[in-house]
Design a protein around this motif. Structure first.
Motif, short mmCIF file in Angstrom:
data_model
loop_
_atom_site.label_atom_id
_atom_site.label_comp_id
_atom_site.label_asym_id
_atom_site.label_seq_id
_atom_site.Cartn_x
_atom_site.Cartn_y
_atom_site.Cartn_z
N THR A 30 0.83 -1.20 0.00
CA THR A 30 0.00 0.00 0.00
C THR A 30 0.87 1.25 0.00
O THR A 30 0.54 2.25 -0.67
N LEU A 31 1.97 1.23 0.73
CA LEU A 31 2.88 2.37 0.74
C LEU A 31 3.43 2.64 -0.65
O LEU A 31 3.48 3.80 -1.10
N LEU A 33 2.00 1.84 -3.44
CA LEU A 33 0.88 2.34 -4.24
C LEU A 33 0.65 3.83 -3.96
O LEU A 33 0.40 4.61 -4.90
N VAL A 34 0.73 4.23 -2.72
CA VAL A 34 0.52 5.64 -2.36
C VAL A 34 1.61 6.52 -2.98
O VAL A 34 1.32 7.59 -3.53
N VAL A 35 2.86 6.07 -2.89
CA VAL A 35 3.96 6.85 -3.47
C VAL A 35 3.76 7.02 -4.97
O VAL A 35 3.91 8.13 -5.52
N LEU A 36 3.40 5.95 -5.64
CA LEU A 36 3.15 6.03 -7.09
C LEU A 36 1.93 6.89 -7.39
O LEU A 36 1.92 7.66 -8.35
N GLY A 37 0.91 6.77 -6.55
CA GLY A 37 -0.32 7.53 -6.77
C GLY A 37 -0.16 9.02 -6.59
O GLY A 37 -0.98 9.80 -7.10
N LEU A 38 0.87 9.44 -5.89
CA LEU A 38 1.11 10.87 -5.69
C LEU A 38 1.74 11.53 -6.93
O LEU A 38 1.87 12.75 -6.98
N VAL A 39 2.15 10.72 -7.89
CA VAL A 39 2.70 11.26 -9.15
C VAL A 39 1.54 11.49 -10.10
O VAL A 39 0.89 10.53 -10.54
N PRO A 40 1.23 12.75 -10.44
CA PRO A 40 0.03 13.03 -11.26
C PRO A 40 -0.02 12.28 -12.57
O PRO A 40 -1.08 11.79 -12.97
N SER A 41 1.11 12.14 -13.25
CA SER A 41 1.10 11.49 -14.57
C SER A 41 0.72 10.01 -14.48
O SER A 41 0.22 9.43 -15.46
N LEU A 42 0.94 9.40 -13.32
CA LEU A 42 0.62 7.99 -13.17
C LEU A 42 -0.86 7.76 -12.84
O LEU A 42 -1.30 6.62 -12.78
N ARG A 43 -1.59 8.86 -12.64
CA ARG A 43 -3.03 8.75 -12.37
C ARG A 43 -3.87 9.07 -13.60
O ARG A 43 -5.10 9.11 -13.52
N VAL A 55 -1.33 3.37 -12.11
CA VAL A 55 -1.58 2.92 -10.74
C VAL A 55 -2.53 1.72 -10.74
O VAL A 55 -2.31 0.73 -10.03
N SER A 56 -3.59 1.79 -11.55
CA SER A 56 -4.53 0.68 -11.63
C SER A 56 -3.88 -0.56 -12.25
O SER A 56 -4.12 -1.69 -11.81
N TYR A 57 -3.06 -0.33 -13.27
CA TYR A 57 -2.40 -1.43 -13.96
C TYR A 57 -1.41 -2.14 -13.03
O TYR A 57 -1.28 -3.38 -13.06
N PHE A 58 -0.71 -1.38 -12.20
CA PHE A 58 0.36 -1.92 -11.38
C PHE A 58 -0.13 -2.55 -10.08
O PHE A 58 0.58 -3.33 -9.45
N ALA A 59 -1.37 -2.24 -9.68
CA ALA A 59 -1.87 -2.71 -8.39
C ALA A 59 -1.81 -4.23 -8.23
O ALA A 59 -1.38 -4.72 -7.17
N PRO A 60 -2.20 -5.04 -9.22
CA PRO A 60 -2.11 -6.49 -9.02
C PRO A 60 -0.70 -6.99 -8.78
O PRO A 60 -0.49 -7.94 -8.01
N SER A 61 0.29 -6.34 -9.40
CA SER A 61 1.68 -6.75 -9.17
C SER A 61 2.10 -6.48 -7.73
O SER A 61 2.95 -7.20 -7.18
N VAL A 123 -7.49 1.13 -0.07
CA VAL A 123 -6.76 2.41 -0.21
C VAL A 123 -6.67 2.80 -1.68
O VAL A 123 -6.85 3.96 -2.05
N GLY A 124 -6.40 1.83 -2.54
CA GLY A 124 -6.34 2.12 -3.96
C GLY A 124 -7.64 2.68 -4.48
O GLY A 124 -7.66 3.64 -5.27
N ARG A 125 -8.76 2.12 -4.04
CA ARG A 125 -10.07 2.59 -4.48
C ARG A 125 -10.38 3.97 -3.93
O ARG A 125 -10.79 4.88 -4.67
N LEU A 126 -10.21 4.16 -2.62
CA LEU A 126 -10.60 5.41 -1.99
C LEU A 126 -9.67 6.57 -2.34
O LEU A 126 -10.12 7.71 -2.52
N ALA A 127 -8.38 6.30 -2.43
CA ALA A 127 -7.41 7.38 -2.64
C ALA A 127 -7.15 7.69 -4.11
O ALA A 127 -6.95 8.85 -4.47
N PHE A 128 -7.18 6.67 -4.96
CA PHE A 128 -6.76 6.89 -6.35
C PHE A 128 -7.75 6.36 -7.39
O PHE A 128 -7.44 6.33 -8.57
N GLY A 129 -8.92 5.96 -6.93
CA GLY A 129 -9.94 5.52 -7.86
C GLY A 129 -9.63 4.21 -8.56
O GLY A 129 -10.20 3.93 -9.62
#
Length: 244
Positions: A30-31, A33-43, A55-61, A123-129
């Protein structure tokens, strides 16, 4: 059953006292994921990922992180340490069979893996959709079989490693290979196609997780291979495991 509950309670206390390991095991994916999610281009949606965000693509990994840490690193090391220190041998002389300790370790491993996965998904759903897995049944099946395969491999390592150092010598390379083919060190779309295909068929079967997460039914072959690995490695571990 009473002996198992007692051992589970003791092992759970020891598990919860080791806060650094506990937080790393459950919180690291989760940490990341949060670090990656804070990068605008990755959202931002990207055609490279079929219109998903990175972020969505990388979550399963990221699920592979905890599965690998618990299944092929922590579990065999703990069991080998108990064997080396004579804990398993001493338990064999009491009403609490050493198998109860093994079962308790598996329960705690599964609890840590489940807690980590739920935290990552929520966290992925609530924070980064990041959408929830769109094929719940397929995702559950892929997750269960992938987890079983890695835990069985971890038990096999514990079965053949007579000391803690031997367990670590076997577990660390297996951990690194699992993380690599799982697309953790380098996202799968950057891997050579042949390497990515190998990752489809190595535990925990990240492609099946990715397919189910994005709404596609996992391929039966991917699931079947995870089941075969789980059964074969589990049976081998049961045959080779020694309490002392």
């Amino acid at each position: 059953m009473h002996a198992f509950r007692q051992i589970l309670r003791i092992e759970a206390r020891l598990y919860l006292r080791d806060l650094p390991t506990l937080l790393t095991t459950i919180g690291l994916p989760t940490l990341i994921l949060v670090v990656l999610g804070l990068v605008p281009s990755l959202r931002k949606p990207d055609p490279t990922f079929d219109g998903q965000t990175f972020v969505s693509y990388f979550a399963p990994s990221l699920l592979v992180v905890t599965l690998a840490m618990v299944g092929v690193n922590t579990l065999p090391t703990v069991l080998a340490t108990y064997r080396e220190r004579g804990v398993l041998r001493r338990l064999a002389t009491t009403p609490a069979h050493p198998a109860a300790l093994l079962a308790a370790q598996l329960v705690l491993a599964l609890a840590g893996i489940l807690a980590s996965a739920l935290l990552l998904i929520v966290v992925g759903r609530l924070a980064f959709g990041v959408p929830f897995p769109r094929h719940p049944l397929g995702f559950t099946l892929a997750f269960v079989l992938g987890t079983a395969a890695l835990l069985a491999l971890g038990l096999l390592v514990a079965a053949v490693a007579r000391t803690t150092k031997a367990a670590q010598a076997l577990a660390v390379p297996l951990f690194l290979v699992t993380m690599f083919f799982g697309g953790v060190y380098l996202p799968r779309f950057l891997l050579p196609d042949a390497v990515a295909r190998i990752g489809d068929y190595t535990p925990p079967g990240v492609q099946a997780l990715l397919d189910a997460w994005t709404g596609t039914s996992p391929q039966p072959l991917h699931l079947a291979i995870m089941a075969v690995i789980a059964v074969a490695a589990g049976a081998s571990a049961a045959k080779l495991f020694r309490w002392e």
